[in-house]
Design an enzyme around this catalytic site. Structure first.
Site, short mmCIF file in Angstrom:
data_model
loop_
_atom_site.label_atom_id
_atom_site.label_comp_id
_atom_site.label_asym_id
_atom_site.label_seq_id
_atom_site.Cartn_x
_atom_site.Cartn_y
_atom_site.Cartn_z
N HIS A 31 0.84 -1.21 0.00
CA HIS A 31 0.00 0.00 0.00
C HIS A 31 0.86 1.25 0.00
O HIS A 31 1.94 1.29 0.60
CB HIS A 31 -0.98 0.00 1.18
CG HIS A 31 -0.37 0.01 2.54
ND1 HIS A 31 -0.07 1.18 3.22
CD2 HIS A 31 -0.03 -0.99 3.39
CE1 HIS A 31 0.42 0.89 4.41
NE2 HIS A 31 0.47 -0.42 4.54
N ASP B 189 -0.19 4.38 1.04
CA ASP B 189 -0.51 5.39 2.05
C ASP B 189 0.27 5.17 3.34
O ASP B 189 0.71 4.06 3.63
CB ASP B 189 -2.02 5.43 2.34
CG ASP B 189 -2.54 4.16 3.01
OD1 ASP B 189 -2.19 3.06 2.54
OD2 ASP B 189 -3.30 4.26 3.99
N ASP C 141 6.41 1.63 6.44
CA ASP C 141 5.08 1.01 6.36
C ASP C 141 4.23 1.87 5.42
O ASP C 141 3.67 2.86 5.84
CB ASP C 141 4.46 0.95 7.76
CG ASP C 141 3.07 0.32 7.79
OD1 ASP C 141 2.67 -0.28 6.78
OD2 ASP C 141 2.39 0.48 8.82
N GLU D 212 -4.89 1.67 2.93
CA GLU D 212 -4.82 0.49 3.80
C GLU D 212 -4.82 0.88 5.26
O GLU D 212 -5.41 0.19 6.09
CB GLU D 212 -3.56 -0.31 3.45
CG GLU D 212 -3.49 -1.69 4.10
CD GLU D 212 -2.79 -1.71 5.46
OE1 GLU D 212 -2.74 -2.78 6.09
OE2 GLU D 212 -2.29 -0.65 5.89
N GLU D 213 -4.16 1.98 5.57
CA GLU D 213 -4.01 2.38 6.97
C GLU D 213 -5.33 2.79 7.63
O GLU D 213 -5.42 2.84 8.85
CB GLU D 213 -3.00 3.53 7.10
CG GLU D 213 -1.58 3.17 6.72
CD GLU D 213 -0.92 2.21 7.71
OE1 GLU D 213 -1.58 1.80 8.68
OE2 GLU D 213 0.25 1.88 7.49
N ASP E 149 4.30 -6.53 3.56
CA ASP E 149 3.95 -5.51 4.54
C ASP E 149 4.24 -5.99 5.96
O ASP E 149 3.60 -5.55 6.92
CB ASP E 149 2.46 -5.15 4.39
CG ASP E 149 2.05 -3.90 5.16
OD1 ASP E 149 2.95 -3.15 5.58
OD2 ASP E 149 0.84 -3.69 5.35
N HIS F 291 4.16 3.80 12.31
CA HIS F 291 3.14 4.77 12.77
C HIS F 291 3.71 5.79 13.76
O HIS F 291 2.94 6.47 14.44
CB HIS F 291 1.91 4.08 13.39
CG HIS F 291 1.15 3.22 12.46
ND1 HIS F 291 -0.11 2.75 12.74
CD2 HIS F 291 1.46 2.71 11.24
CE1 HIS F 291 -0.54 1.99 11.75
NE2 HIS F 291 0.41 1.96 10.83
#
Length: 415
Positions: free
Chosen positions: A83, A85, A146, A180-181, A203, A386
């Protein structure tokens, strides 16, 4: 090693992380932010430059591309997915990636905020990275490993396959997803157009890990309607929805069933947002565990707390809305054991110890598996995601590239 191949993954990664692709959970757009397409357009241009002629970005923000088969065998079509994002939990704007060469266990003080220090004691996986080259952000943003590590690894593997036609493989599909997040990574994917039989998300975290099991996940929204009165004349009449919401959160289990007190196969109830005033309030929760039965048990705990609190507020009311988010992909993957077995063999061929693990979270692969594309999750090397301490190593990313290439070869050999 890939025939003394000079990897392009680091160069690509450093470029990609500087493009802000943060998704927005409060947006109803598809994708949730237009800026995600800025990276996706770069990826399409690079794929076309490699010679992958069908690479394109659709209106919903998905990148599709095909590496044609060069095998005489009838090889199942496999897909690699990551992903674009980054998480809304931490800024992804003006990311400044920094390479820390030859890491030897020292504290890493991030230069744009000296209070941000990456310590070996806080990140146990750093113990396996001595001598490697770490990449971090500068202290004011996340890094974006990520999942831009996964994106860069798929791109480098594609570049290798295109430029080394002697490596036999079946048809390979590439899929880059938005959002995705925020749990919407597969919301508008076209699996018929993708045309893959099996897939792998790139991922995951630790070098050598393969995740074939995720949380199952529900969301719960409690909507409270209280009784509003002028505060000067409220005695015996006001029932504040905001105070009711606060009492519910305060009564949640403190020693169990919370993210900060659970690990391994333990699930949790986690309030993620509270919004309100005297007249009305809402609380959003995520509920996580590895079985649907346990999800329902946790939801029953939360509902009992709500009912108990409301007993003291006879003129107020509340709704309790449960929304399914995703399910444990192991339910599907157990029906196709070779998908996991081939990935484990590919990791081993890369000279790494293969570890089959469960993930306390979800990936696009969770939803894709239930949509008809069985899809475990392979390591990308991303850590501490994150947040401002996020890191990845060049060596782990290169091993992920090698694993992807080996996996293409394993599928061709065993067909």
């Amino acid at each position: 090693m890939l025939n003394k191949y000079k990897n392009t993954v680091t160069e690509r990664f450093l470029k990609y992380v500087q493009i802000d692709t943060q998704s927005d959970p409060y947006s109803d757009a598809q994708p949730s932010t237009e800026k995600q397409k800025n990276l996706s357009n770069v990826l399409v241009a690079e794929l076309l430059e490699m010679g992958i002629t069908d690479a394109h970005l659709d209106d919903s923000g998905y990148v599709y591309a095909t590496i044609p088969s060069n095998s005489d065998k009838n090889v199942p079509v496999i897909c690699f997915c990551s992903h674009v994002d980054t998480s809304p939990d931490c800024s992804g704007e003006n990311v400044k990636p920094i390479i820390h060469s030859n890491y030897q266990g020292q504290d890493i003080v991030l230069p744009d905020d000296n209070s941000q220090i990456i310590k070996l004691t806080d990140h146990p996986d750093l113990a396996h990275q001595f001598g490697n080259d770490l990449i971090t952000a500068s202290g004011t943003t996340l890094l974006g490993a990520d999942n831009k590590a996964g994106v860069a690894e798929i791109m480098d593997a594609a570049y290798y396959l295109i430029n080394n036609p002697e490596v036999k493989h079946g048809t390979i599909k590439i899929l880059f997803t938005p959002d995705e997040e925020i749990g919407r990574g597969t919301a508008a994917v076209d699996l018929q157009k993708l045309g893959a039989d099996f897939g792998y998300t790139i991922d995951g975290e630790t070098l050598g890990s393969l995740e074939d099991e995720t949380f199952s996940a529900d969301g719960v929204r409690i909507s409270i309607t209280g009784v509003s009165q002028h505060p000067g004349f409220a005695k015996g009449r006001m029932e504040s929805a905001l105070k009711i919401a606060s009492e519910i959160v305060a009564k949640l289990p403190k020693e169990t069933l919370s993210p900060e007190t659970t690990e391994g196969k333990e699930g949790f109830i986690h309030p993620t947002n509270i919004l309100g005033a005297v007249e009305s309030a809402t609380i959003d929760f995520i509920i996580r565990d590895f079985t649907v039965e346990k999800l329902h048990a946790h939801e029953a705990v939360l509902k009992a707390i709500l009912d108990d609190v409301l007993n003291a507020y006879p003129n107020s009311k509340a709704t309790f809305e449960v929304t399914e988010q995703y399910r444990n992909m192991k339910e599907i993957l157990d029906k196709y054991p070779h998908v996991t077995e081939y990935a484990m063999e590919a990791i081993t061929r890369s000279g790494i110890e293969a570890k089959c693990m469960s993930i306390r979270g979800g990936t696009d692969g969770s939803r894709l598996s239930f949509m008809g594309l069985p899809c475990p999750n392979i390591f990308a090397g991303e850590h501490a995601f994150h947040g401002k301490h996020e890191w990845v190593t060049i060596q782990d990313m290169e091993k992920a590239v090698e694993t992807i290439v080996n996996l293409c070869m394993v599928w061709e050999e065993k067909s």
